[in-house]
Design an enzyme around this catalytic site. Structure first.
Site, mmCIF file in Angstrom:
data_model
loop_
_atom_site.group_PDB
_atom_site.id
_atom_site.type_symbol
_atom_site.label_atom_id
_atom_site.label_comp_id
_atom_site.label_asym_id
_atom_site.label_seq_id
_atom_site.Cartn_x
_atom_site.Cartn_y
_atom_site.Cartn_z
ATOM 1 N N ARG A 1 0.838 -1.191 0.000
ATOM 2 C CA ARG A 1 0.000 0.000 0.000
ATOM 3 C C ARG A 1 0.873 1.240 0.000
ATOM 4 O O ARG A 1 1.962 1.247 0.588
ATOM 5 C CB ARG A 1 -0.941 0.008 1.209
ATOM 6 C CG ARG A 1 -0.259 -0.051 2.547
ATOM 7 C CD ARG A 1 -1.277 -0.206 3.668
ATOM 8 N NE ARG A 1 -2.224 0.898 3.709
ATOM 9 C CZ ARG A 1 -3.332 0.891 4.466
ATOM 10 N NH1 ARG A 1 -3.612 -0.156 5.213
ATOM 11 N NH2 ARG A 1 -4.156 1.913 4.446
ATOM 12 N N ASP B 1 0.677 5.566 0.687
ATOM 13 C CA ASP B 1 -0.138 6.565 1.368
ATOM 14 C C ASP B 1 -0.603 7.647 0.406
ATOM 15 O O ASP B 1 -0.136 7.749 -0.733
ATOM 16 C CB ASP B 1 0.656 7.195 2.511
ATOM 17 C CG ASP B 1 0.903 6.224 3.660
ATOM 18 O OD1 ASP B 1 0.120 5.264 3.812
ATOM 19 O OD2 ASP B 1 1.883 6.427 4.400
ATOM 20 N N TYR C 1 12.468 2.227 -2.605
ATOM 21 C CA TYR C 1 11.848 3.554 -2.599
ATOM 22 C C TYR C 1 12.909 4.621 -2.825
ATOM 23 O O TYR C 1 14.094 4.421 -2.532
ATOM 24 C CB TYR C 1 11.177 3.834 -1.253
ATOM 25 C CG TYR C 1 9.838 3.159 -1.036
ATOM 26 C CD1 TYR C 1 8.645 3.805 -1.362
ATOM 27 C CD2 TYR C 1 9.772 1.884 -0.491
ATOM 28 C CE1 TYR C 1 7.424 3.193 -1.149
ATOM 29 C CE2 TYR C 1 8.550 1.263 -0.281
ATOM 30 C CZ TYR C 1 7.374 1.932 -0.606
ATOM 31 O OH TYR C 1 6.169 1.315 -0.400
ATOM 32 N N ARG D 1 9.143 7.434 5.355
ATOM 33 C CA ARG D 1 8.984 8.854 5.687
ATOM 34 C C ARG D 1 9.511 9.152 7.090
ATOM 35 O O ARG D 1 10.056 10.234 7.340
ATOM 36 C CB ARG D 1 7.526 9.258 5.541
ATOM 37 C CG ARG D 1 7.060 9.277 4.089
ATOM 38 C CD ARG D 1 5.552 9.310 3.966
ATOM 39 N NE ARG D 1 5.000 10.526 4.565
ATOM 40 C CZ ARG D 1 3.697 10.707 4.792
ATOM 41 N NH1 ARG D 1 2.835 9.741 4.488
ATOM 42 N NH2 ARG D 1 3.264 11.817 5.316
#
Length: 264
Positions: free
Chosen positions: A65, A67, A128, A214
């Site tokens: 998933r 965000d 990422y 993050r």
């Protein structure tokens, strides 16, 4: 949505057939990947396009998933059909599904896989990037985080290297999230300059916790600003306490860039 004629060949079979679809998207208009009751998501839009194309309900399962506001240059999802697609028709099918998708979502590949292949559970590595820039640029708005001052990149990389010494990352997990384990195997974590105005954090692991990247970037930026020494990363990780880590950075600069499978 565009009005298009849909012509491709199906071969009927008794059992369902599983396919992987690779997509990329600009996440600014979406409340993340996963379907939600009262918000537009990438999964919802993709499912609608595939269902329209195949004239049957399609429910995709994503590799993970993302965000709200997070982007992806590569994301895989799997779905099942009650028929077999002829390989020669797949390029035409990709063209047609892209015509049904909005401009900020692109279907890149469609692959037939084994019936038990799973987009989420079979992934062996995810990567990422987090992008930051230091001069106001209207073309980076929503795609990169604007910082006023350039941080100490060497200090941030020294702290990032410490991540590879640990496996339990409870300190970077979003609070009140139900997960079976906080164990992740990070294989790469490094800041690199993309150009004179852009700095990019690259990180790869077998899996990531919700909000993990993050929170890591927020902690590293605090170190880069001189608020802590690089060794502070040991204290944060060993605490297993989310409040010990830095604040989560905005979603704008975060990109899912690679998902690897043993059979792709």
């Amino acid at each position: 949505m565009h009005n298009i004629s849909i012509f491709f060949t199906f071969v009927s079979v008794k059992n369902t057939n599983r396919y992987f679809i690779e997509i990329a998207f600009d996440g600014r208009a979406y409340h993340g990947w996963q379907i939600q009751p009262n918000a537009q998501t990438v999964q919802q839009v993709l499912d609608q396009a595939l269902s329209t194309l195949h004239r049957q309900p399609i429910h995709t399962v994503g590799c993970g998933r993302t965000d709200t506001g997070v982007h992806a240059t590569q994301l895989y999802a799997h779905f099942d059909l009650d028929r077999t697609l002829v390989p020669a028709d797949i390029p035409k099918l990709l063209y047609q599904v892209n015509a049904l998708l909005p401009l900020d979502i692109a279907a890149k590949r469609l692959l037939a896989v084994a019936p038990d292949a799973h987009a989420r559970f079979d992934a062996t590595r995810r990567s990422y990037e987090y992008h930051v820039h230091f001069q106001k640029d209207p073309f980076l708005r929503g795609r990169s985080w604007l910082l006023r001052d350039v941080p100490d990149v060497a200090a941030m990389n020294a702290a990032a290297a410490i991540l590879l010494q640990y496996e339990d990352f409870a300190c970077f997990s979003k609070s009140h999230t139900q997960v079976h384990t906080h164990i992740c195997h990070i294989t790469h974590a490094e800041w690199l300059w993309a150009n004179d105005n852009q700095l990019v954090f690259h990180i790869s692991a077998n899996r990531f916790l919700r909000n993990m990247v993050r929170a890591i970037v927020g902690t590293l930026v605090e170190i880069g600003r001189g608020e802590h020494a690089p060794e502070h990363m040991h204290t944060v990780i060993q605490s297993k306490d989310r409040s010990a880590a830095g604040a989560s950075v905005p979603p704008d600069g975060l990109y899912l860039t690679e998902v690897a499978y043993p059979y792709l």
